[in-house]
Motif scaffolding. Structure first.
Motif, PDB file in Angstrom:
ATOM      1  N   GLY A 184     -14.899  -3.953  16.147  1.00 22.54           N
ATOM      2  CA  GLY A 184     -14.520  -2.566  15.876  1.00 22.54           C
ATOM      3  C   GLY A 184     -13.264  -2.398  15.037  1.00 22.54           C
ATOM      4  N   ASN A 185     -12.791  -3.473  14.428  1.00 19.66           N
ATOM      5  CA  ASN A 185     -11.591  -3.349  13.580  1.00 19.66           C
ATOM      6  C   ASN A 185     -11.855  -2.431  12.388  1.00 19.66           C
ATOM      7  OD1 ASN A 185     -10.379  -5.192  15.226  1.00 19.66           O
ATOM      8  ND2 ASN A 185      -9.866  -6.661  13.614  1.00 19.66           N
ATOM      9  N   VAL A 186     -10.888  -1.585  12.105  1.00 20.75           N
ATOM     10  CA  VAL A 186     -10.989  -0.689  10.950  1.00 20.75           C
ATOM     11  C   VAL A 186      -9.879  -1.043   9.966  1.00 20.75           C
ATOM     12  CG1 VAL A 186     -10.851   1.704  10.151  1.00 20.75           C
ATOM     13  CG2 VAL A 186     -11.967   1.184  12.333  1.00 20.75           C
ATOM     14  N   TYR A 187     -10.263  -1.306   8.725  1.00 21.97           N
ATOM     15  CA  TYR A 187      -9.303  -1.601   7.665  1.00 21.97           C
ATOM     16  C   TYR A 187      -9.320  -0.449   6.671  1.00 21.97           C
ATOM     17  CZ  TYR A 187      -9.617  -6.401   9.408  1.00 21.97           C
ATOM     18  OH  TYR A 187      -9.601  -7.517  10.204  1.00 21.97           O
ATOM     19  N   LEU A 188      -8.136   0.060   6.380  1.00 21.72           N
ATOM     20  CA  LEU A 188      -8.026   1.174   5.443  1.00 21.72           C
ATOM     21  C   LEU A 188      -7.139   0.735   4.296  1.00 21.72           C
ATOM     22  CD1 LEU A 188      -7.234   3.789   8.217  1.00 21.72           C
ATOM     23  CD2 LEU A 188      -9.402   3.636   6.971  1.00 21.72           C
ATOM     24  N   LYS A 189      -7.737   0.580   3.131  1.00 22.67           N
ATOM     25  CA  LYS A 189      -6.937   0.145   1.987  1.00 22.67           C
ATOM     26  C   LYS A 189      -6.687   1.313   1.040  1.00 22.67           C
ATOM     27  CE  LYS A 189      -6.397  -2.753  -1.913  1.00 22.67           C
ATOM     28  NZ  LYS A 189      -7.067  -2.761  -3.204  1.00 22.67           N
ATOM     29  N   PHE A 190      -5.418   1.582   0.814  1.00 18.60           N
ATOM     30  CA  PHE A 190      -5.010   2.683  -0.060  1.00 18.60           C
ATOM     31  C   PHE A 190      -4.645   2.146  -1.442  1.00 18.60           C
ATOM     32  CE2 PHE A 190      -4.376   4.183   4.228  1.00 18.60           C
ATOM     33  CZ  PHE A 190      -4.789   5.498   4.168  1.00 18.60           C
ATOM     34  N   SER A 191      -4.411   3.066  -2.368  1.00 19.07           N
ATOM     35  CA  SER A 191      -4.049   2.614  -3.711  1.00 19.07           C
ATOM     36  C   SER A 191      -2.585   2.200  -3.784  1.00 19.07           C
ATOM     37  CB  SER A 191      -4.344   3.709  -4.737  1.00 19.07           C
ATOM     38  OG  SER A 191      -3.500   4.805  -4.504  1.00 19.07           O
ATOM     39  N   HIS A 192      -1.805   2.592  -2.788  1.00 17.35           N
ATOM     40  CA  HIS A 192      -0.375   2.300  -2.828  1.00 17.35           C
ATOM     41  C   HIS A 192       0.189   2.113  -1.410  1.00 17.35           C
ATOM     42  CE1 HIS A 192       3.886   2.757  -3.782  1.00 17.35           C
ATOM     43  NE2 HIS A 192       3.546   2.466  -5.028  1.00 17.35           N
ATOM     44  N   PRO A 193       1.111   1.165  -1.227  1.00 14.44           N
ATOM     45  CA  PRO A 193       1.699   0.953   0.101  1.00 14.44           C
ATOM     46  C   PRO A 193       2.347   2.213   0.683  1.00 14.44           C
ATOM     47  CG  PRO A 193       2.293  -0.875  -1.325  1.00 14.44           C
ATOM     48  CD  PRO A 193       1.587   0.143  -2.192  1.00 14.44           C
ATOM     49  N   LYS A 194       2.878   3.069  -0.187  1.00 14.69           N
ATOM     50  CA  LYS A 194       3.503   4.303   0.303  1.00 14.69           C
ATOM     51  C   LYS A 194       2.513   5.153   1.096  1.00 14.69           C
ATOM     52  CE  LYS A 194       5.138   7.052  -2.786  1.00 14.69           C
ATOM     53  NZ  LYS A 194       5.684   7.436  -4.102  1.00 14.69           N
ATOM     54  N   GLU A 195       1.303   5.209   0.588  1.00 16.48           N
ATOM     55  CA  GLU A 195       0.253   5.989   1.263  1.00 16.48           C
ATOM     56  C   GLU A 195      -0.127   5.329   2.590  1.00 16.48           C
ATOM     57  OE1 GLU A 195      -1.778   7.292  -2.989  1.00 16.48           O
ATOM     58  OE2 GLU A 195      -2.613   5.625  -1.844  1.00 16.48           O
ATOM     59  N   ALA A 196      -0.189   4.013   2.559  1.00 17.98           N
ATOM     60  CA  ALA A 196      -0.519   3.274   3.784  1.00 17.98           C
ATOM     61  C   ALA A 196       0.557   3.487   4.848  1.00 17.98           C
ATOM     62  CB  ALA A 196      -0.686   1.789   3.471  1.00 17.98           C
ATOM     63  N   HIS A 197       1.810   3.519   4.421  1.00 15.37           N
ATOM     64  CA  HIS A 197       2.928   3.793   5.328  1.00 15.37           C
ATOM     65  C   HIS A 197       2.733   5.117   6.047  1.00 15.37           C
ATOM     66  CE1 HIS A 197       6.494   1.189   5.434  1.00 15.37           C
ATOM     67  NE2 HIS A 197       5.994   0.656   4.325  1.00 15.37           N
ATOM     68  N   ALA A 198       2.443   6.140   5.259  1.00 14.80           N
ATOM     69  CA  ALA A 198       2.282   7.483   5.831  1.00 14.80           C
ATOM     70  C   ALA A 198       1.115   7.513   6.814  1.00 14.80           C
ATOM     71  CB  ALA A 198       2.074   8.502   4.715  1.00 14.80           C
ATOM     72  N   ALA A 199       0.013   6.871   6.437  1.00  9.87           N
ATOM     73  CA  ALA A 199      -1.159   6.854   7.310  1.00  9.87           C
ATOM     74  C   ALA A 199      -0.846   6.097   8.600  1.00  9.87           C
ATOM     75  CB  ALA A 199      -2.341   6.203   6.594  1.00  9.87           C
ATOM     76  N   LYS A 200      -0.195   4.965   8.475  1.00  4.76           N
ATOM     77  CA  LYS A 200       0.134   4.139   9.647  1.00  4.76           C
ATOM     78  C   LYS A 200       1.029   4.909  10.608  1.00  4.76           C
ATOM     79  CE  LYS A 200       2.646  -0.112  10.792  1.00  4.76           C
ATOM     80  NZ  LYS A 200       3.996   0.387  11.111  1.00  4.76           N
TER      81      LYS A 200
END
Ligand code: ZN
Ligand code: ZN
Length: 178
Positions: A91-107
């Motif tokens: 059930g692992n979910v991987y979410l890859k964004f175009s930029h680490p900044k976006e990933a930071h906000a999502a995390k």
């Protein structure tokens, strides 16, 4: 980075984002402090049903929910959900964004949320190239390593849904921010 250092690294942790030995692995697992990819371990729980339509509908609803939520934080390039049965991938979910900044906000946001009555926990992942991580055998036929395979067995949303979600994200991006 020298190749000497690489010898100590756990290939599974770096390539697949999770290793069956977890924290007890004899090789190094160094958590990234930043990445364009967020991993939510064990997020999707498959319902107990033998009916493939029920299973697909449940998964599609889940996929849409998470995709839409994640896309609020930036350009979601890839969303992968594993259907392996082993604990470190299930059930692992991987979410890859175009930029680490976006990933930071999502995390940051995901880590304050609950889903299906469970608190979410997520972390950055080294996985940015899913071609290296995905078990291709699982996609084309059955994998001889079965549900316990240590490469990602990707559960796919219906084509139609994925297409719609990608379109929606594309249109949203083109709209001027209000
Ligand atoms: Zn390891
Ligand atoms: Zn496999």
């Amino acid at each position: 980075m020298s190749s000497y250092e690489d010898r100590d690294k756990c290939h599974f942790y770096y390539k697949i984002g999770a290793c069956r030995h977890g924290d007890r692995c004899s090789k190094k697992h160094i958590r990234p402090t930043s990445s364009a990819t967020v991993l939510v371990p064990n997020m999707y729980w498959k319902p107990s049903s033998d009916d493939s339509q029920t299973l697909q509908a449940d998964f599609d609803a889940f996929f849409e929910d998470v995709y839409m939520e994640a896309a609020r934080f930036g350009e979601l390039q890839t969303m992968v959900v594993c259907e392996n049965k082993n604990d470190h991938l299930n059930g692992n979910v991987y979410l890859k964004f175009s930029h680490p900044k976006e990933a930071h906000a999502a995390k940051d946001s995901f880590n304050t949320r609950w889903y299906n009555e469970r608190p979410l926990y997520c972390e950055f992942s080294h996985v940015t190239d899913f071609r290296e991580a995905v078990c291709r055998k699982h996609d084309v036929q059955s994998c001889e390593r079965g549900d316990e395979c240590n490469f990602m067995h990707v559960q796919r949303p219906s084509q139609q849904l994925l297409h719609e979600l990608e379109q929606a994200q594309f249109c949203q991006k083109k709209q001027p921010k209000s």
